[in-house]
Design an enzyme around this catalytic site. Structure first.
Site, mmCIF file in Angstrom:
data_model
loop_
_atom_site.group_PDB
_atom_site.id
_atom_site.type_symbol
_atom_site.label_atom_id
_atom_site.label_comp_id
_atom_site.label_asym_id
_atom_site.label_seq_id
_atom_site.Cartn_x
_atom_site.Cartn_y
_atom_site.Cartn_z
ATOM 1 N N VAL A 40 0.825 -1.213 0.000
ATOM 2 C CA VAL A 40 0.000 0.000 0.000
ATOM 3 C C VAL A 40 0.857 1.260 0.000
ATOM 4 O O VAL A 40 0.647 2.172 -0.799
ATOM 5 C CB VAL A 40 -0.943 0.005 1.227
ATOM 6 C CG1 VAL A 40 -1.797 1.272 1.236
ATOM 7 C CG2 VAL A 40 -1.823 -1.240 1.220
ATOM 8 N N ASP B 206 9.864 2.888 6.678
ATOM 9 C CA ASP B 206 9.451 1.508 6.955
ATOM 10 C C ASP B 206 10.312 0.974 8.080
ATOM 11 O O ASP B 206 11.541 1.150 8.076
ATOM 12 C CB ASP B 206 9.598 0.629 5.717
ATOM 13 C CG ASP B 206 8.797 -0.663 5.840
ATOM 14 O OD1 ASP B 206 7.758 -0.785 5.156
ATOM 15 O OD2 ASP B 206 9.193 -1.541 6.627
ATOM 16 N N ARG C 101 13.713 -4.021 4.171
ATOM 17 C CA ARG C 101 12.867 -3.447 3.113
ATOM 18 C C ARG C 101 13.530 -2.209 2.525
ATOM 19 O O ARG C 101 13.603 -2.051 1.300
ATOM 20 C CB ARG C 101 11.486 -3.086 3.691
ATOM 21 C CG ARG C 101 10.533 -2.389 2.713
ATOM 22 C CD ARG C 101 10.170 -3.247 1.547
ATOM 23 N NE ARG C 101 9.059 -2.673 0.779
ATOM 24 C CZ ARG C 101 8.731 -3.060 -0.442
ATOM 25 N NH1 ARG C 101 9.410 -4.021 -1.050
ATOM 26 N NH2 ARG C 101 7.701 -2.509 -1.057
ATOM 27 N N THR D 282 -6.745 -1.315 7.093
ATOM 28 C CA THR D 282 -8.095 -1.831 7.290
ATOM 29 C C THR D 282 -8.362 -2.097 8.769
ATOM 30 O O THR D 282 -7.576 -2.762 9.446
ATOM 31 C CB THR D 282 -8.301 -3.131 6.492
ATOM 32 O OG1 THR D 282 -8.010 -2.879 5.112
ATOM 33 C CG2 THR D 282 -9.733 -3.618 6.613
ATOM 34 N N CYS E 258 -6.239 -9.739 3.192
ATOM 35 C CA CYS E 258 -7.497 -8.974 3.166
ATOM 36 C C CYS E 258 -8.715 -9.850 3.420
ATOM 37 O O CYS E 258 -9.294 -9.836 4.497
ATOM 38 C CB CYS E 258 -7.641 -8.254 1.826
ATOM 39 S SG CYS E 258 -6.547 -6.836 1.634
ATOM 40 N N ARG F 187 1.436 -14.415 2.850
ATOM 41 C CA ARG F 187 0.650 -14.246 4.072
ATOM 42 C C ARG F 187 -0.648 -15.050 4.010
ATOM 43 O O ARG F 187 -1.415 -14.946 3.067
ATOM 44 C CB ARG F 187 0.331 -12.764 4.311
ATOM 45 C CG ARG F 187 1.502 -11.955 4.822
ATOM 46 C CD ARG F 187 1.159 -10.492 4.977
ATOM 47 N NE ARG F 187 0.981 -9.842 3.680
ATOM 48 C CZ ARG F 187 0.631 -8.555 3.538
ATOM 49 N NH1 ARG F 187 0.428 -7.817 4.602
ATOM 50 N NH2 ARG F 187 0.513 -8.033 2.341
#
Length: 425
Positions: free
Chosen positions: A16, A34, A39, A121, A261, A332
């Site tokens: 995202v 991050d 990363r 979310t 998700c 994931r």
């Protein structure tokens, strides 16, 4: 706020955050943080393990100088966009520690007139009930008096080049009318498809979680139907195509439901519902059906092995694909691991091959070593679990060459004609 003075800070540079960082960088001075040093290290080398950006794009100097694993990179920002993960724990309860930490860290550098926008979310009410109180506590500032908040749920679809950030309508919302209009106009700068200004933050939160719950429930329905159709020797795909001839029929297809998700978000609403003494029976049942769909697949594999007189105890099995969906390296909540775990103790040998995922991550998270080289005429059973494009390009002929003469070919997505059972996934 004067647009020339806008400095945006992105917290979290994953699926995202990274697209947001690049899109906003085209219009504003933008910085990215991050918490994972690996990363940032990879991005500085031009490596995006999520496979969303090309090396040439990442290595542009104007981008590289603005990312870091030190939070101080955001010190001069006046708009903060939080895109941290919101997973679940082993009991399927919301794990909000990343969100809490991000809110606390932003609060420590927040000043009057600044904005904080959440994209992670959550269940409806989380932003106002959990995040904003943390920000007020650690900043000493008051919402809508000293600073403003908003919620704009992410709609990133990993591995989908068609529905990108800029060409997907973006929901926006704010803590006040002023905040709502400012945030909506901010996103309009990068969203070609346009924005949808929700009535308030709770509505925006509810819209996001509803999107994924709807898919989970509908997939659970066709998963349950597919088990019935299989017993009746009816093709699920044929039924769906036939039913789809009616104008108001919506096509959903059975399959494994994993990822960050659809397999996670319903638990957030279920958790919130229980707090209100509401029994979210349909949502909970759908999760149960989808979480156990792998059992149907494994039982069919066992059934076919008996019919073909291929003893499982002497069988060598190859699973192609490990990520939670095709053309995506994200592992994931992958449901493929459940198929693996169900067979690992009942077959002679079981291997997994997936060129898109990070082998080290797979071993660290699941304790499974991926196969580096596949030998021809070696396996009794081949399970095409995730039809990555590179696997499909191999073709049916090359795939069947991996198998012995008497074999079982299981294609969970019906990518090829040759299969031993029509799962129609």
């Amino acid at each position: 706020m004067n647009q020339k003075k806008i400095k945006i800070g992105i917290i979290g540079l994953g699926y995202v955050g990274l697209p947001l960082f690049y899109e906003f960088s085209k219009h504003f001075e933008t910085y990215g943080f991050d918490v994972k040093k690996s990363r940032i290290s990879n991005l500085l080398k031009g490596i995006d393990k999520n496979l969303e950006f090309k090396k040439s794009t990442i290595l542009k100097k104007k981008y590289l100088k603005n990312i870091n694993y030190k939070f101080s990179i955001l010190n001069e920002c006046n708009i903060f966009i939080i895109t941290v993960p919101t997973p679940i724990d082993i009991n399927n309860k919301p794990k909000l520690n990343y969100l809490r930490d991000a809110s606390k860290n932003v609060a420590k550098i927040l000043k009057r007139g600044h904005y904080v926008i959440f994209e992670s979310t959550v269940f409806p009410g989380a932003t106002e009930e959990i995040c904003i109180p943390i920000i007020e506590k650690f900043s000493g500032l008051k919402l809508n008096k000293d600073f403003y908040c908003g919620y704009s749920p992410e709609r990133i679809n990993p591995g989908d080049a068609k529905h990108s950030l800029s060409n997907t309508i973006k929901i926006t919302s704010g803590s006040s009318k002023k905040a709502s209009l400012f945030i909506d106009n901010l996103y309009k700068k990068i969203i070609k498809a346009g924005t949808y200004l929700a009535k308030n933050i709770k509505t925006a939160e509810a819209a996001k979680i509803t999107e994924n719950i709807q898919r989970d429930v509908n997939i659970a329905l066709v998963n349950e139907l597919s088990i019935y159709f299989n017993k009746k020797n009816i093709s699920s795909l044929d039924v769906i195509n036939a039913a789809g001839s009616k104008w108001n029929f919506h096509k959903y297809f059975p399959g494994l439901v994993g990822g960050h998700c659809i397999s996670v978000d319903p638990y957030y609403l279920s958790y919130s519902a229980k707090k209100l003494n509401i029994n979210s029976e349909l949502i909970d049942t759908s999760r149960k059906i989808n979480n156990n769909y792998f059992r149907f697949i494994v039982s069919n594999i066992k059934k076919i092995s008996v019919e073909k007189k291929i003893p499982l105890k002497k069988s060598k099995v190859l699973i192609l694909g490990f990520s939670f969906k095709e053309n995506c390296p994200d592992i994931r909540n992958t449901q493929v691991v459940k198929i693996y775990n169900s067979l690992v103790n009942v077959v002679k040998r079981i291997d997994i091959s997936d060129n898109l995922v990070d082998a080290k991550d797979v071993e660290a998270q699941y304790g499974i070593k991926l196969l580096k080289k596949i030998n021809n005429n070696f396996y009794d059973i081949l399970i095409l679990a995730v039809p990555h494009s590179y696997i499909i390009k191999m073709g049916e002929f090359k795939l069947t060459k991996l198998l012995k003469k008497n074999n079982i070919f299981i294609d969970l997505k019906s990518s090829f004609k040759k299969m031993d059972v029509d799962f129609n996934l």
